[in-house]
Design an enzyme around this catalytic site. Structure first.
Site, PDB file in Angstrom:
ATOM      1  N   THR A 106       1.171  -1.058   0.213  1.00  0.00           N
ATOM      2  CA  THR A 106       0.119   0.047  -0.069  1.00  0.00           C
ATOM      3  C   THR A 106       0.687   1.334   0.067  1.00  0.00           C
ATOM      4  O   THR A 106       2.380   1.251   1.094  1.00  0.00           O
ATOM      5  CB  THR A 106      -0.809   0.033   1.453  1.00  0.00           C
ATOM      6  OG1 THR A 106      -1.934   1.307   1.446  1.00  0.00           O
ATOM      7  CG2 THR A 106      -0.396   0.263   2.818  1.00  0.00           C
ATOM      8  N   HIS A 131       3.392 -11.597  13.963  1.00  0.00           N
ATOM      9  CA  HIS A 131       3.633 -12.074  14.579  1.00  0.00           C
ATOM     10  C   HIS A 131       4.210 -13.572  15.416  1.00  0.00           C
ATOM     11  O   HIS A 131       4.956 -14.013  15.893  1.00  0.00           O
ATOM     12  CB  HIS A 131       3.982 -11.390  16.208  1.00  0.00           C
ATOM     13  CG  HIS A 131       5.327 -11.278  16.172  1.00  0.00           C
ATOM     14  ND1 HIS A 131       6.325 -11.806  16.371  1.00  0.00           N
ATOM     15  CD2 HIS A 131       6.317 -10.525  17.094  1.00  0.00           C
ATOM     16  CE1 HIS A 131       7.675 -11.277  17.062  1.00  0.00           C
ATOM     17  NE2 HIS A 131       7.367 -10.662  17.702  1.00  0.00           N
TER      18      HIS A 131
END
Length: 404
Positions: A323, A375
């Protein structure tokens, strides 16, 4: 002979849609492939074309109604039979007043106007032929000033009395607009990403000087050789991302239940801003594409996104997303994941900053890069290595060609 107009078949990921706008009303003629109605889904606004020449007979689903795949939403007479004769001032639907023939409004617009107590004669229609749409009523601003009466408080015996607030004067206009289906779905996905992933963002910065110099040197020749294709920055970042994804497969992976799915290909989503919200069409098998093909694909997505022409199937899948908030002036941001993808790269504006180079201060065109990642499957070490790999290739473009 009566024929049916049906909802197109939605993909598996789309369960239902909402009737957004009827472009034709009962009694109106249309040509084959002319757009009859817009249906808004979670991903795009889909146009439904006429299957043949004819005249609309009956609308079975009004604006705002929920519809599913292949559901019948209207009927029509094929070949123009039953069309209203020229010069006939009587409307095709049942009305008995001159005012109804002068004010043309969609059923959903009439309903909303009744609820809000708005006179349709005061609303300007933006639809075809001056038709008043539901959005016109929702966006209508009441011009009458709001009367505010100052409240008179009972006297209180205290040591010090603060000065009373000055009475509010002038207009204090508010308007309530329902969220579109697309905006609602975007909100749901963003909340899902923030609540159901262990999202973390790491940052780096890149000197854009080498790429800018390369682009300045070859952009005219590039455009000439590749039939008008412009050489931008996105092609370099996508190619760099492809190589970095090859080196660190976890960034190109996704979670499916208790499994980690490693993808042996790179399908990269490119975030495109439209009037109805952010959409992410996908460039497929980017590992086999040239920079010119990438630039063509990104430009095509941008043009069709502006016109609402991106198809649902073009937004399905994807293993990684890029993006670019820099086109709007963003200096730094933390992009939100696009599940089930495990990572998203955020580009930002290029800004001249003083940098220490070999013991000297130089002004360089710098860009901040941000990598948001899940994560649960990507460690901090892998995220940092991924960003460093992109930084190295952008600052030394020969590495992209040599895959170093």
């Amino acid at each position: 002979m009566s024929n049916e107009i049906k909802v197109p078949t939605f993909p598996e990921s789309v369960q239902e849609g909402t009737i957004a706008t009827w472009h034709k009303q009962p009694g109106e003629a249309f040509s084959r492939d002319e757009v009859i109605v817009d249906i808004e889904t979670d991903k795009v606004v889909q146009e439904v074309p006429a299957p043949a020449d004819g005249v609309l007979k009956e609308i079975l689903k009004q604006e705002g109604d929920i519809v599913t795949s292949n559901e019948i939403i209207a009927t029509f007479s094929e070949g123009g039979a039953g069309a209203a004769p020229a010069g006939n001032s009587e409307p095709a639907t049942a009305t008995n007043s001159a005012e109804a023939s002068e004010i043309i409004a969609a059923p959903a617009a009439k309903k909303l106007a009744d609820e809000k107590g708005i006179n349709l004669s005061d609303v300007t229609g933006t639809g075809k032929g001056g038709r008043i749409t539901k959005e016109d009523v929702a966006n209508y601003k009441v011009s009458a000033p709001v009367e505010v009466k100052a409240a008179v408080a009972a006297p209180v015996k205290i040591a010090s009395v603060p000065e009373p607030m000055a009475p509010i004067t002038g207009e204090r206009i508010e308007k309530r607009v329902p969220m579109t289906r697309l905006r609602t779905r975007i909100a749901e996905r963003l909340l899902d990403a923030t609540q159901n992933t262990a999202m973390l963002t790491t940052f780096n910065e890149v000197n854009m000087g080498p790429i800018m110099e390369l682009r300045k040197q070859y952009k005219d020749r590039f455009e000439k050789v590749h039939n008008g294709t412009r050489l931008g920055f996105m092609g370099f970042f996508v190619k760099s991302a492809v190589e970095a994804l090859r080196r660190i497969p976890a960034v190109n992976a996704s979670i499916d239940g208790n499994d980690i799915v490693y993808h042996g290909y790179q399908d990269i989503g490119v975030a495109v801003s439209t009037q109805k919200g952010l959409v992410v069409p996908v460039l497929r098998n980017v590992e086999h594409m040239s920079i010119a093909e990438i630039e063509n694909g990104v430009r095509d997505f941008g043009l069709r996104g502006r016109d609402g022409k991106i198809g649902i199937d073009e937004m399905l899948g994807g293993t990684f997303t890029i993006t670019n908030g820099g086109v709007f002036g963003s200096l730094l941001s933390t992009p939100i994941l696009n599940p089930p993808q495990a990572a998203i790269l955020g580009m930002h504006k290029i800004q001249d900053r003083p940098m220490a180079v070999d013991g000297e201060v130089k002004i360089l065109p710098m860009m901040y890069l941000a990598l948001s990642y899940d994560h649960r499957i990507i460690d901090g070490k892998e995220a940092v290595q991924f960003l460093v790999a992109i930084k190295d290739m952008i600052e030394d473009p020969a590495r992209i060609l040599l895959e170093l």
